[in-house]
Design a protein around this motif. Structure first.
Motif, PDB file in Angstrom:
ATOM      1  N   GLY A 268       0.820  -1.169  -0.150  1.00  0.00           N
ATOM      2  CA  GLY A 268       0.008   0.061   0.099  1.00  0.00           C
ATOM      3  C   GLY A 268       0.948   1.234   0.008  1.00  0.00           C
ATOM      4  N   LYS A 269       1.727   1.324   0.728  1.00  0.00           N
ATOM      5  CA  LYS A 269       2.855   2.451   0.683  1.00  0.00           C
ATOM      6  C   LYS A 269       3.539   2.636  -0.416  1.00  0.00           C
ATOM      7  CE  LYS A 269       3.448   2.077   5.858  1.00  0.00           C
ATOM      8  NZ  LYS A 269       4.276   1.252   6.911  1.00  0.00           N
TER       9      LYS A 269
ATOM     10  N   HIS B 272       1.238   4.186  -3.099  1.00  0.00           N
ATOM     11  CA  HIS B 272       0.877   5.458  -2.472  1.00  0.00           C
ATOM     12  C   HIS B 272       2.134   6.408  -3.228  1.00  0.00           C
ATOM     13  CE1 HIS B 272       0.977   8.969   0.231  1.00  0.00           C
ATOM     14  NE2 HIS B 272      -0.341   9.104  -0.259  1.00  0.00           N
ATOM     15  N   ARG B 273       3.444   5.958  -2.960  1.00  0.00           N
ATOM     16  CA  ARG B 273       4.589   6.531  -3.409  1.00  0.00           C
ATOM     17  C   ARG B 273       4.550   6.949  -4.812  1.00  0.00           C
ATOM     18  NH1 ARG B 273       9.116   5.930  -5.806  1.00  0.00           N
ATOM     19  NH2 ARG B 273       8.888   3.652  -6.147  1.00  0.00           N
TER      20      ARG B 273
ATOM     21  N   LYS C  92       1.200   9.359  -5.776  1.00  0.00           N
ATOM     22  CA  LYS C  92       0.834  10.432  -4.822  1.00  0.00           C
ATOM     23  C   LYS C  92       0.863  11.605  -5.773  1.00  0.00           C
ATOM     24  CE  LYS C  92       5.439  11.059  -3.061  1.00  0.00           C
ATOM     25  NZ  LYS C  92       6.281  11.088  -1.758  1.00  0.00           N
TER      26      LYS C  92
ATOM     27  N   VAL D 250     -10.063   4.229  -4.877  1.00  0.00           N
ATOM     28  CA  VAL D 250      -9.317   3.061  -5.311  1.00  0.00           C
ATOM     29  C   VAL D 250     -10.375   1.936  -5.759  1.00  0.00           C
ATOM     30  CG1 VAL D 250      -7.497   1.240  -4.575  1.00  0.00           C
ATOM     31  CG2 VAL D 250      -7.152   3.613  -3.815  1.00  0.00           C
TER      32      VAL D 250
ATOM     33  N   VAL E  77      -4.068   0.006   0.022  1.00  0.00           N
ATOM     34  CA  VAL E  77      -3.858   1.116  -0.866  1.00  0.00           C
ATOM     35  C   VAL E  77      -4.718   2.175  -0.442  1.00  0.00           C
ATOM     36  CG1 VAL E  77      -3.663   1.892  -3.223  1.00  0.00           C
ATOM     37  CG2 VAL E  77      -2.802  -0.305  -2.817  1.00  0.00           C
TER      38      VAL E  77
ATOM     39  N   GLN F  78      -6.289   2.840   2.081  1.00  0.00           N
ATOM     40  CA  GLN F  78      -5.872   3.369   3.752  1.00  0.00           C
ATOM     41  C   GLN F  78      -4.737   4.527   3.514  1.00  0.00           C
ATOM     42  OE1 GLN F  78      -5.271   0.624   6.366  1.00  0.00           O
ATOM     43  NE2 GLN F  78      -4.087   1.968   7.980  1.00  0.00           N
ATOM     44  N   GLU F  79      -3.909   4.009   2.566  1.00  0.00           N
ATOM     45  CA  GLU F  79      -2.752   5.038   2.238  1.00  0.00           C
ATOM     46  C   GLU F  79      -2.957   6.497   1.620  1.00  0.00           C
ATOM     47  OE1 GLU F  79       0.312   4.777   3.391  1.00  0.00           O
ATOM     48  OE2 GLU F  79      -0.086   3.101   4.610  1.00  0.00           O
ATOM     49  N   PHE F  80      -4.062   6.229   0.853  1.00  0.00           N
ATOM     50  CA  PHE F  80      -4.577   7.301   0.223  1.00  0.00           C
ATOM     51  C   PHE F  80      -5.747   8.360   1.103  1.00  0.00           C
ATOM     52  CE2 PHE F  80      -2.500   5.703  -3.703  1.00  0.00           C
ATOM     53  CZ  PHE F  80      -2.021   6.889  -4.086  1.00  0.00           C
ATOM     54  N   GLU F  81      -6.201   7.486   1.978  1.00  0.00           N
ATOM     55  CA  GLU F  81      -7.311   8.013   2.956  1.00  0.00           C
ATOM     56  C   GLU F  81      -8.664   8.121   2.112  1.00  0.00           C
ATOM     57  OE1 GLU F  81      -5.901  11.306   5.318  1.00  0.00           O
ATOM     58  OE2 GLU F  81      -4.177  10.022   6.207  1.00  0.00           O
ATOM     59  N   CYS F  82      -8.891   7.228   1.119  1.00  0.00           N
ATOM     60  CA  CYS F  82      -9.958   7.202   0.403  1.00  0.00           C
ATOM     61  C   CYS F  82     -10.864   6.037   0.352  1.00  0.00           C
ATOM     62  CB  CYS F  82      -9.923   7.549  -1.030  1.00  0.00           C
ATOM     63  SG  CYS F  82      -9.026   6.404  -1.976  1.00  0.00           S
TER      64      CYS F  82
END
Length: 191
Positions: free
Chosen positions: A39-40, A43-44, A47, A54, A68, A70-74
């Protein structure tokens, strides 16, 4: 992603018919600590592109998509393969041919969850010939949303699905691209 390549080499199994079995950590038994790193990494890679949804396909993409999103907060939205009573109202739908299962099925998403103003990142576990991604891309286009790109954990480069999508101008990021496999020796070569 070296962590992924090492997991494939150490825990993956190569079966006859170009099948890479990674169900011990990716799509049957799920290594949550590892998927957090996946996921990180997505995001990298995506971003700053305004991702606010997603999108994946059931079932193997859901766990990946959750990490994924969760990383984008969506939100994570997943395309269903069968219509159920709890899909209310209109849906976007398209047929998808499954390379793995050798069947065609309709995927669908409720129109409530995807539409204009959404910037969508599609994620999935594998990319072979690209049928699942193409189906999801069609649903994004039908909804009026904007496709930001596609992220896959493992791409089978020798089947050229990712290359064709990239040639069409679609941003495709795969965390590991397998160039060849040998079921007799278990050897896996990465691009």
């Amino acid at each position: 992603m070296e962590l992924l390549k090492n997991k494939i080499l150490n825990e993956g199994e190569v079966y006859e018919g170009n099948i890479l079995k990674v169900d011990c950590f990716l799509n049957h038994q799920i290594d949550c600590v590892f998927l957090s790193e996946v996921g990180k990494e997505f995001h990298r890679l995506f971003k700053g592109m305004g991702v606010n949804k997603v999108l994946t396909i059931e079932a193997s993409g859901i766990a990946i998509g959750a990490f994924v999103a969760q990383e984008f907060e969506c939100p994570l939205v997943f395309a269903k393969k069968t219509k159920t009573k709890n899909i209310a109202g209109d849906v976007y739908t398209t047929p998808v041919e499954s390379f793995t299962h050798g069947t065609t099925y309709d995927i669908m998403i409720s129109k409530r969850f995807l539409g204009e103003g959404d910037k969508v990142l599609i994620v999935d576990d594998f990319l072979a010939v690209g049928n699942a991604l193409r189906g999801l891309i069609k649903l994004v286009k039908d909804s009026g949303a904007e496709l930001v790109g596609c992220g896959t954990v493992i791409e089978k480069g020798y089947q050229h699905g990712g290359d064709k999508l990239r040639d069409e101008g679609i941003k495709v990021e795969s965390l590991a691209i397998v160039e060849s496999m040998n079921h007799e020796t278990g050897e896996i070569i990465f691009r």
